[in-house]
Design an enzyme around this catalytic site. Structure first.
Site, PDB file in Angstrom:
ATOM      1  N   GLU A 142      32.784  31.921  37.393  1.00 24.38           N
ATOM      2  CA  GLU A 142      33.444  31.262  38.543  1.00 24.38           C
ATOM      3  C   GLU A 142      32.753  29.963  38.966  1.00 24.38           C
ATOM      4  O   GLU A 142      32.395  29.799  40.134  1.00 24.38           O
ATOM      5  CB  GLU A 142      33.492  32.218  39.741  1.00 24.38           C
ATOM      6  CG  GLU A 142      34.250  33.500  39.474  1.00 24.38           C
ATOM      7  CD  GLU A 142      34.217  34.474  40.657  1.00 24.38           C
ATOM      8  OE1 GLU A 142      33.595  34.153  41.684  1.00 24.38           O
ATOM      9  OE2 GLU A 142      34.816  35.550  40.531  1.00 24.38           O
TER      10      GLU A 142
ATOM     11  N   GLU B 225      38.641  41.322  33.632  1.00 21.19           N
ATOM     12  CA  GLU B 225      38.458  42.130  34.860  1.00 21.19           C
ATOM     13  C   GLU B 225      39.804  42.615  35.404  1.00 21.19           C
ATOM     14  O   GLU B 225      40.018  42.657  36.624  1.00 21.19           O
ATOM     15  CB  GLU B 225      37.736  41.308  35.932  1.00 21.19           C
ATOM     16  CG  GLU B 225      36.386  40.764  35.498  1.00 21.19           C
ATOM     17  CD  GLU B 225      35.604  40.094  36.624  1.00 21.19           C
ATOM     18  OE1 GLU B 225      35.974  40.262  37.802  1.00 21.19           O
ATOM     19  OE2 GLU B 225      34.611  39.413  36.310  1.00 21.19           O
TER      20      GLU B 225
HETATM   21  C1  XIL Z   1      32.577  42.908  42.459  1.00 24.30           C
HETATM   22  C2  XIL Z   1      32.207  44.373  42.336  1.00 24.30           C
HETATM   23  O1  XIL Z   1      33.276  45.082  41.805  1.00 24.30           O
HETATM   24  C3  XIL Z   1      31.836  44.889  43.686  1.00 24.30           C
HETATM   25  O2  XIL Z   1      31.436  46.245  43.614  1.00 24.30           O
HETATM   26  C4  XIL Z   1      30.734  44.029  44.221  1.00 24.30           C
HETATM   27  O3  XIL Z   1      30.314  44.451  45.427  1.00 24.30           O
HETATM   28  C5  XIL Z   1      31.189  42.591  44.311  1.00 24.30           C
HETATM   29  O4  XIL Z   1      31.553  42.163  43.047  1.00 24.30           O
HETATM   30  N1  XIL Z   1      34.799  38.915  40.194  1.00 24.30           N
HETATM   31  C6  XIL Z   1      33.635  39.217  39.519  1.00 24.30           C
HETATM   32  C7  XIL Z   1      32.977  40.517  39.751  1.00 24.30           C
HETATM   33  O5  XIL Z   1      33.233  38.466  38.630  1.00 24.30           O
HETATM   34  O6  XIL Z   1      31.578  40.456  39.617  1.00 24.30           O
HETATM   35  C8  XIL Z   1      33.310  41.086  41.106  1.00 24.30           C
HETATM   36  O7  XIL Z   1      32.775  42.401  41.168  1.00 24.30           O
HETATM   37  C9  XIL Z   1      34.803  41.098  41.305  1.00 24.30           C
HETATM   38  C10 XIL Z   1      35.348  39.698  41.266  1.00 24.30           C
END
Ligand code: XIL
Length: 374
Positions: free
Chosen positions: A167, A283
């Site tokens: 990101e 994701e």
């Molecule tokens: C999220 C996790 O799922 C949570 O448990 C944590 O508290 C915050 O991060 N994009 C990403 C991930 O790249 O690392 C994020 O994961 C979700 C959004």
């Protein structure tokens, strides 16, 4: 639907999908029946087409919930530690690394024959207070290099891929090249992305090096601008000889979002592929916060998003695999981050909270079955 009806229904679906993709003869000829395929996890459906399927989860769930761990191993071919490799967990102090949880995850994956994906080395979030509050280290550039080297070398040869940078773009921050405001941009400068990839390539030459990004999915203006900025970033990196090898598309989808245009996504994926990059859907989940309460309606709408998105994505040969951000509704970050206004439990993932298949599971399995073979 009763479990036995459901099984027959699933067998029918899988059989129909295989016949529809020209695998019918092979299926009839093989001793393996459609029944056994329906019993298989999503990983088998993916692997049959030369793809991989995996999910993110946390170490406590795997340690403390045996039913979940068993299901995870059956369904997944790859594991992403959901937080264990983030700075906040790995770096309790400027001069210390704590690998206890990440070691456990990598060992669990190795013991169960799962690939592991590292997430993530450079991100603006989940940074420890010692770093954000006083810039923690006298030389942030050296601190970044040291972090990447130490973490990657520890798992060198064991990682399928690494999200080297996560990101890095946010067009609404209005900075040059759409870079996101972040500690790394601030302290190291705009070349931190290139620096991270070069450092990573030396630290573990075997892992696939990924740039991971969000909000690339819909036919809406902000996503269009983000897609453009991502292509420009990847193109600049490639031209400069930076060793980025793949794009991770987070694909946190929203079931109320009807502005999905498969052609827009396909065109974007083709442009990424033309840069010589692989693509991972990294994701995937489908938020159901604004859908009606009725479970059948909700599950169908969520499944429809999985189907439409994966049909478009898997059509692009550069896409090598799919990862969901969680496996079962029992454990999902969306319970906290996108809760329903009516407080009902959210249902964004392939398995329900009882670890049973949902329409979303069927949608993902069918999308794999229909994917062109890699
Ligand atoms: C999220 C996790 O799922 C949570 O448990 C944590 O508290 C915050 O991060 N994009 C990403 C991930 O790249 O690392 C994020 O994961 C979700 C959004």
């Amino acid at each position: 639907m009763a479990p036995s009806d459901r099984r027959e229904f699933l067998q029918g679906l899988v059989g129909a999908a295989l016949l529809g993709t020209g695998c019918g003869k092979a299926l009839q000829a093989s001793t393996r029946s459609s029944a056994s395929l329906a019993e298989d996890g999503l990983r088998r459906h993916a692997e049959a087409r030369g793809l991989f399927y995996g999910a993110a989860t946390g170490n406590r769930r795997l340690k403390e919930d045996k039913a979940f761990a068993d299901t995870f191993v059956r369904e997944c071919g790859l594991l992403v530690p959901e937080s264990e490799l983030k700075w906040q967990v790995l770096r309790p102090a400027a001069d210390r690394f704590d690998f206890a949880n990440s070691d456990w995850m990598v060992d669990f994956a190795t013991q169960h024959g799962l690939l592991v994906r590292g997430h993530t080395l450079v991100w603006s979030q989940r940074l420890p207070a010692w770093l954000t509050e006083n810039a923690g280290t006298a030389n942030p550039e050296q601190g970044l290099i040291n972090h990447i080297q130490t973490v990657m070398r520890r798992y060198a040869g064991k990682m399928h891929s690494w999200d080297v940078v996560n990101e890095a773009l946010e067009p609404t921050d209005h900075l040059p090249n759409s870079l996101r405001k972040s500690l790394w941009l601030d302290k190291v400068g705009p070349d931190y992305i290139d620096l991270a990839f070069r450092t990573a390539a030396q630290a573990d030459p075997k892992a696939l090096l990924v740039y991971n990004e969000n909000h690339l999915d819909y036919d809406v203006r902000p996503d269009e601008v983000k897609r453009q900025a991502t292509l420009e970033l990847l193109s600049r990196l490639r031209t400069a000889g930076s060793p980025v090898q793949a794009l991770g598309i987070q694909a946190h989808l929203r079931s109320d979002e009807n502005r999905f245009d498969p052609k827009k996504l396909r065109d974007f994926l083709a442009q990424v592929a033309k840069l010589g990059l692989k693509i991972i859907i990294s994701e995937l989940d489908v938020a159901d916060a604004s859908l009606p309460a009725d479970i059948t309606t909700r599950d169908q709408a969520v499944a429809a998003q999985y189907s439409a998105y994966l049909a478009a994505a898997l059509d692009e040969p550069a896409v090598t695999g799919v990862i969901t951000w969680g496996l079962s509704d029992r454990y999902t970050w969306l319970s906290e981050y996108r809760p329903r206004p009516d407080k009902l439990p959210v249902r964004p993932l392939p398995l329900d909270a009882d670890l049973k298949h949902k329409p979303a599971w069927d949608a993902v399995a069918k999308a794999f079955d229909a994917a062109p073979k890699r």
